[in-house]
Write a protein that holds these residues in place. Structure first.
Motif, PDB file in Angstrom:
ATOM      1  N   ARG A  12      40.025  32.615  21.833  1.00 40.25           N
ATOM      2  CA  ARG A  12      38.701  32.163  21.351  1.00 40.25           C
ATOM      3  C   ARG A  12      38.759  30.558  20.995  1.00 40.25           C
ATOM      4  NH1 ARG A  12      39.031  36.916  18.494  1.00 40.25           N
ATOM      5  NH2 ARG A  12      37.838  38.601  19.306  1.00 40.25           N
ATOM      6  N   TYR A  13      37.916  29.784  21.773  1.00 36.95           N
ATOM      7  CA  TYR A  13      37.816  28.444  21.501  1.00 36.95           C
ATOM      8  C   TYR A  13      36.803  27.829  21.755  1.00 36.95           C
ATOM      9  CZ  TYR A  13      39.576  23.604  21.783  1.00 36.95           C
ATOM     10  OH  TYR A  13      39.898  22.247  21.463  1.00 36.95           O
ATOM     11  N   GLY A  14      35.959  26.849  20.792  1.00 39.54           N
ATOM     12  CA  GLY A  14      34.788  26.330  20.785  1.00 39.54           C
ATOM     13  C   GLY A  14      33.666  27.267  21.074  1.00 39.54           C
ATOM     14  N   GLY A  15      33.428  28.388  20.480  1.00 41.22           N
ATOM     15  CA  GLY A  15      32.795  29.348  20.511  1.00 41.22           C
ATOM     16  C   GLY A  15      32.731  30.226  21.800  1.00 41.22           C
ATOM     17  N   ILE A  16      33.752  30.387  22.729  1.00 41.48           N
ATOM     18  CA  ILE A  16      33.885  31.046  23.793  1.00 41.48           C
ATOM     19  C   ILE A  16      34.830  31.831  23.780  1.00 41.48           C
ATOM     20  CG2 ILE A  16      34.243  30.836  26.609  1.00 41.48           C
ATOM     21  CD1 ILE A  16      33.161  28.010  26.191  1.00 41.48           C
ATOM     22  N   THR A  17      34.782  32.922  24.221  1.00 42.21           N
ATOM     23  CA  THR A  17      35.688  34.040  24.265  1.00 42.21           C
ATOM     24  C   THR A  17      36.152  34.533  25.628  1.00 42.21           C
ATOM     25  OG1 THR A  17      34.873  34.801  22.039  1.00 42.21           O
ATOM     26  CG2 THR A  17      36.409  36.409  23.448  1.00 42.21           C
ATOM     27  N   LEU A  18      37.560  34.382  25.744  1.00 43.72           N
ATOM     28  CA  LEU A  18      37.918  34.779  27.090  1.00 43.72           C
ATOM     29  C   LEU A  18      38.996  36.071  26.923  1.00 43.72           C
ATOM     30  CD1 LEU A  18      39.049  31.477  28.605  1.00 43.72           C
ATOM     31  CD2 LEU A  18      37.025  32.732  29.094  1.00 43.72           C
ATOM     32  N   GLU A  19      38.826  37.110  27.740  1.00 41.06           N
ATOM     33  CA  GLU A  19      39.390  38.247  27.614  1.00 41.06           C
ATOM     34  C   GLU A  19      39.864  38.608  29.130  1.00 41.06           C
ATOM     35  OE1 GLU A  19      37.190  41.004  25.600  1.00 41.06           O
ATOM     36  OE2 GLU A  19      37.304  40.121  23.623  1.00 41.06           O
ATOM     37  N   GLY A  20      41.265  39.221  28.932  1.00 45.45           N
ATOM     38  CA  GLY A  20      41.317  39.864  30.447  1.00 45.45           C
ATOM     39  C   GLY A  20      42.697  40.625  30.001  1.00 45.45           C
ATOM     40  N   GLN A  21      42.908  41.736  31.052  1.00 38.20           N
ATOM     41  CA  GLN A  21      43.888  42.614  31.181  1.00 38.20           C
ATOM     42  C   GLN A  21      44.870  42.458  32.675  1.00 38.20           C
ATOM     43  OE1 GLN A  21      42.320  46.368  30.747  1.00 38.20           O
ATOM     44  NE2 GLN A  21      42.319  46.475  28.442  1.00 38.20           N
ATOM     45  N   PRO A  22      45.775  41.666  32.226  1.00 36.35           N
ATOM     46  CA  PRO A  22      46.765  41.201  33.448  1.00 36.35           C
ATOM     47  C   PRO A  22      47.398  42.441  33.871  1.00 36.35           C
ATOM     48  CG  PRO A  22      47.738  40.495  31.331  1.00 36.35           C
ATOM     49  CD  PRO A  22      46.446  40.887  30.935  1.00 36.35           C
ATOM     50  N   HIS A  23      47.813  42.254  35.270  1.00 35.39           N
ATOM     51  CA  HIS A  23      48.730  43.563  35.992  1.00 35.39           C
ATOM     52  C   HIS A  23      50.131  43.533  35.129  1.00 35.39           C
ATOM     53  CE1 HIS A  23      50.870  45.765  39.060  1.00 35.39           C
ATOM     54  NE2 HIS A  23      49.652  46.180  39.098  1.00 35.39           N
ATOM     55  N   ALA A  24      50.768  44.673  35.193  1.00 36.40           N
ATOM     56  CA  ALA A  24      51.996  44.760  34.769  1.00 36.40           C
ATOM     57  C   ALA A  24      53.084  43.802  35.263  1.00 36.40           C
ATOM     58  CB  ALA A  24      52.601  46.339  34.736  1.00 36.40           C
ATOM     59  N   LEU A  25      52.550  43.400  36.737  1.00 38.99           N
ATOM     60  CA  LEU A  25      53.733  42.600  37.067  1.00 38.99           C
ATOM     61  C   LEU A  25      53.564  40.992  36.848  1.00 38.99           C
ATOM     62  CD1 LEU A  25      53.661  44.112  40.926  1.00 38.99           C
ATOM     63  CD2 LEU A  25      55.414  44.177  39.046  1.00 38.99           C
ATOM     64  N   SER A  26      52.597  40.827  36.081  1.00 39.04           N
ATOM     65  CA  SER A  26      52.265  39.532  35.797  1.00 39.04           C
ATOM     66  C   SER A  26      53.498  38.712  35.112  1.00 39.04           C
ATOM     67  CB  SER A  26      51.218  39.422  34.746  1.00 39.04           C
ATOM     68  OG  SER A  26      49.904  39.528  35.219  1.00 39.04           O
ATOM     69  N   ALA A  27      54.515  39.448  34.409  1.00 38.76           N
ATOM     70  CA  ALA A  27      55.606  38.659  33.756  1.00 38.76           C
ATOM     71  C   ALA A  27      56.413  38.203  34.761  1.00 38.76           C
ATOM     72  CB  ALA A  27      56.296  39.588  32.792  1.00 38.76           C
ATOM     73  N   TRP A  28      56.561  39.236  35.783  1.00 42.71           N
ATOM     74  CA  TRP A  28      57.497  38.769  36.781  1.00 42.71           C
ATOM     75  C   TRP A  28      57.099  37.450  37.732  1.00 42.71           C
ATOM     76  CZ3 TRP A  28      62.095  40.732  37.207  1.00 42.71           C
ATOM     77  CH2 TRP A  28      62.473  41.652  36.437  1.00 42.71           C
ATOM     78  N   PHE A  29      55.690  37.412  37.904  1.00 39.89           N
ATOM     79  CA  PHE A  29      55.265  36.085  38.744  1.00 39.89           C
ATOM     80  C   PHE A  29      55.265  34.988  37.645  1.00 39.89           C
ATOM     81  CE2 PHE A  29      53.473  39.504  41.249  1.00 39.89           C
ATOM     82  CZ  PHE A  29      53.703  39.096  42.585  1.00 39.89           C
ATOM     83  N   ILE A  30      55.066  35.132  36.393  1.00 39.24           N
ATOM     84  CA  ILE A  30      55.334  33.992  35.359  1.00 39.24           C
ATOM     85  C   ILE A  30      56.973  33.418  35.616  1.00 39.24           C
ATOM     86  CG2 ILE A  30      55.498  33.256  33.152  1.00 39.24           C
ATOM     87  CD1 ILE A  30      52.950  34.979  32.612  1.00 39.24           C
TER      88      ILE A  30
END
Length: 188
Positions: A12-30
């Motif tokens: 939440r920043y500047g009145g805008i909320t961003l939400e999401g559910q990354p895939h379980a493999l996201s940590a590997w790609f990071i």
């Protein structure tokens, strides 16, 4: 691969909320992104050393002739090239910091500090190469700067990296980052 753990991104920043559910493999790609960017900048730095490339790195060519007059830093870069002492410092700092950033990203140690350093260097390279065109927003050096910032934002050093362990070093009965909270901005 665990399917019971739910990953969640929320901001939440500047009145805008961003939400999401990354895939379980996201940590590997990071982690992969951290390794790839670390390797890219490590080898860029190593290639600037005379014992590897056969000739010493000299930033004066880029600072004097590689910067378009439309660039907002053309005067600054020309002044830097005109100062012999400063130019010698630049000729050492650029390759050394590139090697340090690369090693830090690959090992996952001091990742936020390293990623910020990488983003700053890429931003300076971007500004130096800017020719006044709006399509330059898609220049690879600017994209690299954003990728470095993403690596820092994800706390990529805590994922299969040394930062996870450095943060937990016992200092007077407390974890390092609990004893010195400002280190959260460097580690992670």
């Amino acid at each position: 691969m665990s399917t019971t753990t739910r990953n969640r991104l929320e901001s939440r920043y500047g009145g805008i909320t961003l939400e999401g559910q990354p895939h379980a493999l996201s940590a590997w790609f990071i982690v992969a992104l951290r390794f790839v960017m670390g390797g890219m900048i490590l080898f860029a730095g190593l290639g600037k050393f005379a014992f590897i490339s056969g000739e010493a790195f000299d930033a004066s060519g880029f600072l004097l002739h590689g910067v378009d007059p439309a660039s907002p830093v053309s005067g600054l870069f020309a002044a830097m090239a005109g100062n012999a002492a400063l130019l010698e410092i630049i000729n050492v700092v650029v390759p050394v910091t590139q090697v340090l950033i690369g090693v830090a990203l690959i090992t996952g140690a001091f990742v936020r500090l390293a990623a910020l350093g990488g983003a700053m260097q890429m931003t300076m390279f971007y500004l130096g190469g800017w020719e006044g065109q709006w399509l330059a927003a898609f220049d690879y050096t600017l994209i690299y700067a954003i990728v470095f910032l993403a690596i820092a934002a994800f706390g990529a050093g805590r994922i299969l990296g040394l930062d996870r362990y450095i943060e937990q070093i016992d200092v007077g009965g407390q974890a390092l980052v609990e004893r010195f909270p400002a280190l959260r901005y460097i580690l992670g």
